[in-house]
Write an enzyme that holds these catalytic residues in place. Structure first.
Site, PDB file in Angstrom:
ATOM      1  N   HIS A  32      11.292 -41.241  32.356  1.00  0.00           N
ATOM      2  CA  HIS A  32      10.398 -42.377  32.602  1.00  0.00           C
ATOM      3  C   HIS A  32       8.949 -41.902  32.548  1.00  0.00           C
ATOM      4  O   HIS A  32       8.562 -40.954  33.248  1.00  0.00           O
ATOM      5  CB  HIS A  32      10.714 -42.972  33.976  1.00  0.00           C
ATOM      6  N   ASP A  34       5.011 -42.977  32.811  1.00  0.00           N
ATOM      7  CA  ASP A  34       4.096 -43.993  33.346  1.00  0.00           C
ATOM      8  C   ASP A  34       2.713 -43.857  32.728  1.00  0.00           C
ATOM      9  O   ASP A  34       2.010 -42.877  32.967  1.00  0.00           O
ATOM     10  CB  ASP A  34       3.979 -43.815  34.863  1.00  0.00           C
ATOM     11  N   MET A  36      -1.003 -45.318  32.637  1.00  0.00           N
ATOM     12  CA  MET A  36      -1.908 -46.143  33.461  1.00  0.00           C
ATOM     13  C   MET A  36      -3.320 -46.054  32.921  1.00  0.00           C
ATOM     14  O   MET A  36      -3.792 -44.962  32.579  1.00  0.00           O
ATOM     15  CB  MET A  36      -1.908 -45.635  34.891  1.00  0.00           C
ATOM     16  N   MET A  67       1.383 -49.475  31.932  1.00  0.00           N
ATOM     17  CA  MET A  67       0.646 -50.219  32.964  1.00  0.00           C
ATOM     18  C   MET A  67      -0.781 -50.308  32.464  1.00  0.00           C
ATOM     19  O   MET A  67      -1.690 -49.641  32.990  1.00  0.00           O
ATOM     20  CB  MET A  67       0.750 -49.483  34.309  1.00  0.00           C
ATOM     21  N   ASP A 173      12.010 -49.554  39.986  1.00  0.00           N
ATOM     22  CA  ASP A 173      11.047 -48.442  39.953  1.00  0.00           C
ATOM     23  C   ASP A 173      10.122 -48.507  41.157  1.00  0.00           C
ATOM     24  O   ASP A 173       9.383 -49.480  41.333  1.00  0.00           O
ATOM     25  CB  ASP A 173      10.242 -48.569  38.641  1.00  0.00           C
TER      26      ASP A 173
HETATM   27  C1  DX5 Z   1       4.455 -46.402  39.921  1.00  0.00           C
HETATM   28  C2  DX5 Z   1       5.297 -45.858  38.814  1.00  0.00           C
HETATM   29  C3  DX5 Z   1       6.536 -45.208  39.237  1.00  0.00           C
HETATM   30  C4  DX5 Z   1       6.380 -44.032  40.145  1.00  0.00           C
HETATM   31  C5  DX5 Z   1       7.619 -43.903  40.973  1.00  0.00           C
HETATM   32  O1  DX5 Z   1       3.496 -47.243  39.394  1.00  0.00           O
HETATM   33  O2  DX5 Z   1       5.661 -46.898  37.919  1.00  0.00           O
HETATM   34  O3  DX5 Z   1       7.340 -44.863  38.109  1.00  0.00           O
HETATM   35  O4  DX5 Z   1       6.141 -42.833  39.482  1.00  0.00           O
HETATM   36  O5  DX5 Z   1       7.437 -42.914  41.901  1.00  0.00           O
HETATM   37  P1  DX5 Z   1       8.343 -42.792  43.218  1.00  0.00           P
HETATM   38  O6  DX5 Z   1       9.762 -42.729  42.746  1.00  0.00           O
HETATM   39  O7  DX5 Z   1       7.860 -41.551  43.814  1.00  0.00           O
HETATM   40  O8  DX5 Z   1       8.078 -44.017  44.032  1.00  0.00           O
HETATM   41 ZN    ZN Z   2       7.102 -46.511  36.297  1.00  0.00          ZN
END
Ligand code: DX5
Ligand code: ZN
Length: 219
Positions: A32, A34, A36, A67, A173
């Site tokens: 996964h 992310d 941002m 995101m 998530d």
């Molecule tokens: C938050 C991300 C998640 C995050 C999850 O915006 O989308 O994927 O990394 O992290 P944990 O599992 O630590 O909550």
């Molecule tokens: Zn995520």
């Protein structure tokens, strides 16, 4: 079987290659990622160069969670490395045409909703979704606590997909750990994202195995 997608936001970025190998050996189903932009969420992570490098170093499918504002502007760029390409319903892109474009580019689609968005708002797009991601924290940061009303959203989406006879993965998530994973799977989640819980584990292989072996228990 439940699929596990470790969020590399929880990883040590200068140690990614060995950590990707550990994930593969532990039996995770995908990685996964992310992305941002500091606008859609109040945090900045990384973009295409890092994802392209990750692609070179793992055979695991890349589950990219955008995101970013107006993600349709960047779909072509991310589709070259992503296997599943997800974007937020709330991010200001035309949802139907963006999902269609992602499929045309050969990726699986994932439509993502924030904790305050009602699942019914995306029902009309379910036919175009390979996966729906229910955020169980406000997007932007790892290490937050699971928001319990995500469970109801998962159940609602599961029921709607069954009603329409659609095979859509339901991903969750944020704040996933041993306890919240059980609740999420019982509510209908089929893909668990976990960042801190997996990367901070003393026994990653065992942690992944436990998550993967969860079975929904129906009352
Ligand atoms: C938050 C991300 C998640 C995050 C999850 O915006 O989308 O994927 O990394 O992290 P944990 O599992 O630590 O909550
Ligand atoms: Zn995520």
């Amino acid at each position: 079987m439940i699929k596990v997608s470790p969020s590399i936001l929880g990883a040590d970025f200068l140690n990614l290659v060995p950590q990707l190998e550990i994930m593969k050996a532990a039996g995770t189903d995908m990685i996964h990622i992310d992305v941002m932009d500091g606008n859609f969420v109040p945090n900045i992570s990384f973009g295409m160069p890092i994802i392209n490098s990750i692609k070179k170093h793992t055979t695991l499918p890349l589950d990219v969670h955008l995101m970013i504002d107006q993600p349709h502007r960047y779909i072509k760029d991310f589709a070259t490395a992503a296997d599943i390409l997800g974007f937020h319903y709330e991010a200001g892109s035309p949802v139907r045409s963006t999902l269609t474009e992602i499929r045309k580019l050969g990726c699986k689609t994932c439509l993502t909703i924030k904790p305050k968005t009602e699942p019914s708002e995306i029902f009309e797009f379910l036919e175009l979704c390979d996966m729906v991601l229910v955020m169980s924290v406000e997007p932007g940061f790892g290490g937050q606590s699971f928001i319990m009303n995500s469970l109801q959203k998962l159940s609602t989406l599961k029921a709607e997909c069954e009603k329409r006879n659609l095979l859509v993965d339901l991903e969750v998530d944020g704040g996933i750990n041993a306890e919240t994973a059980v609740l999420a799977v019982n509510a209908g989640a089929t893909v668990l994202v976990a960042g801190n819980y997996i990367f901070n584990s003393d026994n990653i292989a065992e942690t992944v195995k436990c998550l993967k072996s969860l079975n929904p228990v129906h009352p």
